[in-house]
Scaffold this motif. Structure first.
Motif, PDB file in Angstrom:
ATOM      1  N   UNK A 169      44.688  22.734  45.948  1.00 23.69           N
ATOM      2  CA  UNK A 169      44.132  22.542  45.410  1.00 23.69           C
ATOM      3  C   UNK A 169      43.962  22.027  44.299  1.00 23.69           C
ATOM      4  N   UNK A 170      44.009  22.509  43.519  1.00 24.39           N
ATOM      5  CA  UNK A 170      44.432  22.332  41.999  1.00 24.39           C
ATOM      6  C   UNK A 170      45.203  21.220  41.808  1.00 24.39           C
ATOM      7  N   UNK A 171      45.711  20.629  42.375  1.00 25.88           N
ATOM      8  CA  UNK A 171      46.750  19.525  42.464  1.00 25.88           C
ATOM      9  C   UNK A 171      45.627  18.032  42.789  1.00 25.88           C
ATOM     10  N   UNK A 172      45.629  18.629  44.003  1.00 28.59           N
ATOM     11  CA  UNK A 172      44.757  17.028  44.136  1.00 28.59           C
ATOM     12  C   UNK A 172      43.285  17.386  42.629  1.00 28.59           C
ATOM     13  N   UNK A 194      40.867  20.989  35.773  1.00 29.20           N
ATOM     14  CA  UNK A 194      39.893  19.766  34.683  1.00 29.20           C
ATOM     15  C   UNK A 194      41.805  20.020  33.419  1.00 29.20           C
ATOM     16  N   UNK A 195      41.991  20.862  32.497  1.00 33.67           N
ATOM     17  CA  UNK A 195      43.309  20.726  31.634  1.00 33.67           C
ATOM     18  C   UNK A 195      44.211  20.069  32.170  1.00 33.67           C
ATOM     19  N   UNK A 196      45.123  19.755  33.568  1.00 35.79           N
ATOM     20  CA  UNK A 196      46.133  19.163  34.254  1.00 35.79           C
ATOM     21  C   UNK A 196      45.646  17.867  33.863  1.00 35.79           C
ATOM     22  N   UNK A 197      44.864  17.152  34.314  1.00 33.16           N
ATOM     23  CA  UNK A 197      43.542  16.094  34.341  1.00 33.16           C
ATOM     24  C   UNK A 197      43.969  15.371  33.048  1.00 33.16           C
ATOM     25  N   UNK A 198      42.862  16.397  32.180  1.00 31.46           N
ATOM     26  CA  UNK A 198      43.755  15.880  30.660  1.00 31.46           C
ATOM     27  C   UNK A 198      44.755  15.143  30.264  1.00 31.46           C
ATOM     28  N   UNK A 199      45.605  16.226  30.488  1.00 33.12           N
ATOM     29  CA  UNK A 199      46.615  16.151  29.991  1.00 33.12           C
ATOM     30  C   UNK A 199      47.776  14.546  30.528  1.00 33.12           C
ATOM     31  N   UNK A 200      47.380  13.924  31.681  1.00 32.68           N
ATOM     32  CA  UNK A 200      47.986  13.373  32.481  1.00 32.68           C
ATOM     33  C   UNK A 200      46.855  12.258  31.992  1.00 32.68           C
ATOM     34  N   UNK A 201      45.786  12.001  31.663  1.00 35.51           N
ATOM     35  CA  UNK A 201      44.729  10.664  31.339  1.00 35.51           C
ATOM     36  C   UNK A 201      45.102  10.623  29.712  1.00 35.51           C
ATOM     37  N   UNK A 202      45.031  11.513  29.169  1.00 33.37           N
ATOM     38  CA  UNK A 202      44.389  11.313  27.731  1.00 33.37           C
ATOM     39  C   UNK A 202      45.788  11.311  26.699  1.00 33.37           C
ATOM     40  N   UNK A 206      53.009  37.679  33.326  1.00 26.93           N
ATOM     41  CA  UNK A 206      54.348  37.051  34.263  1.00 26.93           C
ATOM     42  C   UNK A 206      52.694  36.664  35.093  1.00 26.93           C
ATOM     43  N   UNK A 207      52.018  36.487  34.662  1.00 28.97           N
ATOM     44  CA  UNK A 207      50.727  35.316  35.932  1.00 28.97           C
ATOM     45  C   UNK A 207      50.107  34.488  35.481  1.00 28.97           C
ATOM     46  N   UNK A 208      50.624  33.456  36.484  1.00 36.32           N
ATOM     47  CA  UNK A 208      50.237  32.323  36.304  1.00 36.32           C
ATOM     48  C   UNK A 208      49.973  31.411  37.762  1.00 36.32           C
ATOM     49  N   UNK A 209      49.693  30.301  38.381  1.00 34.28           N
ATOM     50  CA  UNK A 209      49.491  29.242  39.077  1.00 34.28           C
ATOM     51  C   UNK A 209      50.270  27.885  38.924  1.00 34.28           C
ATOM     52  N   UNK A 210      50.313  27.094  39.903  1.00 34.63           N
ATOM     53  CA  UNK A 210      50.412  25.961  39.933  1.00 34.63           C
ATOM     54  C   UNK A 210      49.270  24.703  39.189  1.00 34.63           C
ATOM     55  N   UNK A 211      48.977  24.052  38.292  1.00 30.70           N
ATOM     56  CA  UNK A 211      47.265  22.994  37.949  1.00 30.70           C
ATOM     57  C   UNK A 211      46.666  23.872  37.595  1.00 30.70           C
ATOM     58  N   UNK A 212      46.809  25.659  36.870  1.00 27.92           N
ATOM     59  CA  UNK A 212      45.732  26.696  36.600  1.00 27.92           C
ATOM     60  C   UNK A 212      44.795  25.109  35.918  1.00 27.92           C
ATOM     61  N   UNK A 213      43.521  25.865  36.593  1.00 28.00           N
ATOM     62  CA  UNK A 213      42.381  25.278  34.844  1.00 28.00           C
ATOM     63  C   UNK A 213      42.863  23.377  35.206  1.00 28.00           C
TER      64      UNK A 213
END
Length: 300
Positions: free
Chosen positions: A165-168, A87-95, A78-85
């Motif tokens: 930082x990830x979020x921004x 660019x992936x979340x930016x792609x989800x947001x934009x595409x 159970x290892x994760x973080x908010x907005x990990x990677x």
């Protein structure tokens, strides 16, 4: 007198018996987990619980029913973080989200949710896209302790700086601090983010299709599975997705050798973003398949 066997072979026998005990006693199947990862975690379990060998761990597993919860907790990751990677979340947001906006209701399945950070990240993306009120996120894991922590939405404050930082970097429109309150050494995510998230138990090894989804995320889970289990899981995701739905995997994972790969188009190869059953039409000319151009003619 029986011949001695190498310690590594003896340990493998112990591991096989441990896996059999989990399956026969509790119907938990770890036989298809990547061997190197499994042996590493089982060794750590033995050390953590002061067992001199894997055999001692198996004995406790068989005779102490309450012990299985601690074993499952140790075997999962159970290892994760908010907005990990980011660019992936930016792609989800934009595409991806602009395409999902065409649906009256949006269903997302986040498999292997760990402590919930990525599920809450998705909730923030949907909120900022104006889609959260008509969306539902099913966040699943087989680790009951991880699910409990995910429902609480409480995390160490030391993580907040990295997550901000990830979020921004993921294209955040506000400050991540707008979504949590801080007290002592912890942050608690805003309860309104929980309104459309269901945290539920689901085992990718044994369970069937969880829901009909427009987007499935399962990031950095398949790397712990053997090839047959990866294929089973990817087939599960394929069958869960509506036609035209999206699949997002971890950056070290992919569809390359999966039997369902032919039914996915690649949205972004580097970010491991795929779309089910959405390929541009094509024509065959002289034995060569040519994609259609926008004017309907073949391009060569």
């Amino acid at each position: 007198m029986p011949a001695s066997i190498p310690a590594s072979e003896l340990e493998q026998i112990e591991l096989d018996l441990f896996v059999q005990a989990l399956k026969r006693r509790y119907d938990l199947d770890f036989s298809q987990y990547a061997p190197a990862s499994l042996i590493r975690r089982v060794r750590q379990l033995a050390r953590d619980h002061r067992c001199g060998s894997i055999s001692e761990l198996t004995t406790r597993l068989l005779h102490e029913p309450d012990f299985v919860a601690m074993v499952v907790q140790g075997l999962s990751v159970p290892v994760s973080e908010m907005f990990r990677d980011p660019p992936v979340f930016r792609a989800l947001r934009e595409q991806v989200l602009p395409m999902l906006a065409s649906y009256p209701q949006i269903t997302i399945w986040q498999a292997g949710c760990a402590h919930g950070q990525e599920a809450y990240s998705l909730a923030i993306l949907l909120d900022e896209a104006g889609l959260y009120e008509r969306s539902h996120i099913f966040a699943t894991d087989f680790n009951a302790d991880a699910l409990r922590r995910a429902r609480e939405g409480i995390y160490p404050a030391r993580d907040a700086q990295l997550w901000s930082r990830n979020y921004l970097e993921a294209g955040g429109e506000r400050s991540l601090a707008d979504y949590y309150s801080a007290r002592y050494n912890f942050i608690k995510l805003d309860q309104r983010l929980c309104r459309h998230i269901t945290f539920a138990s689901h085992n990718l090894v044994a369970d069937k299709v969880f829901c009909e989804a427009h987007l499935v995320l399962c990031r950095n889970v398949l790397i712990y599975f053997s090839a047959p289990l990866q294929n089973r899981t990817l087939t599960l995701f394929h069958d869960s997705l509506v036609r035209g739905g999206y699949l997002c995997l971890g950056l070290r994972e992919g569809l390359d050798f999966s039997p369902v790969a032919a039914d996915f188009s690649v949205l972004d190869a580097a970010l491991r973003l795929y779309r089910r059953g959405h390929r541009p039409p094509s024509i065959e000319f002289g034995g060569t398949v040519l994609p259609f151009t926008q004017d309907g003619t073949g391009s060569g």
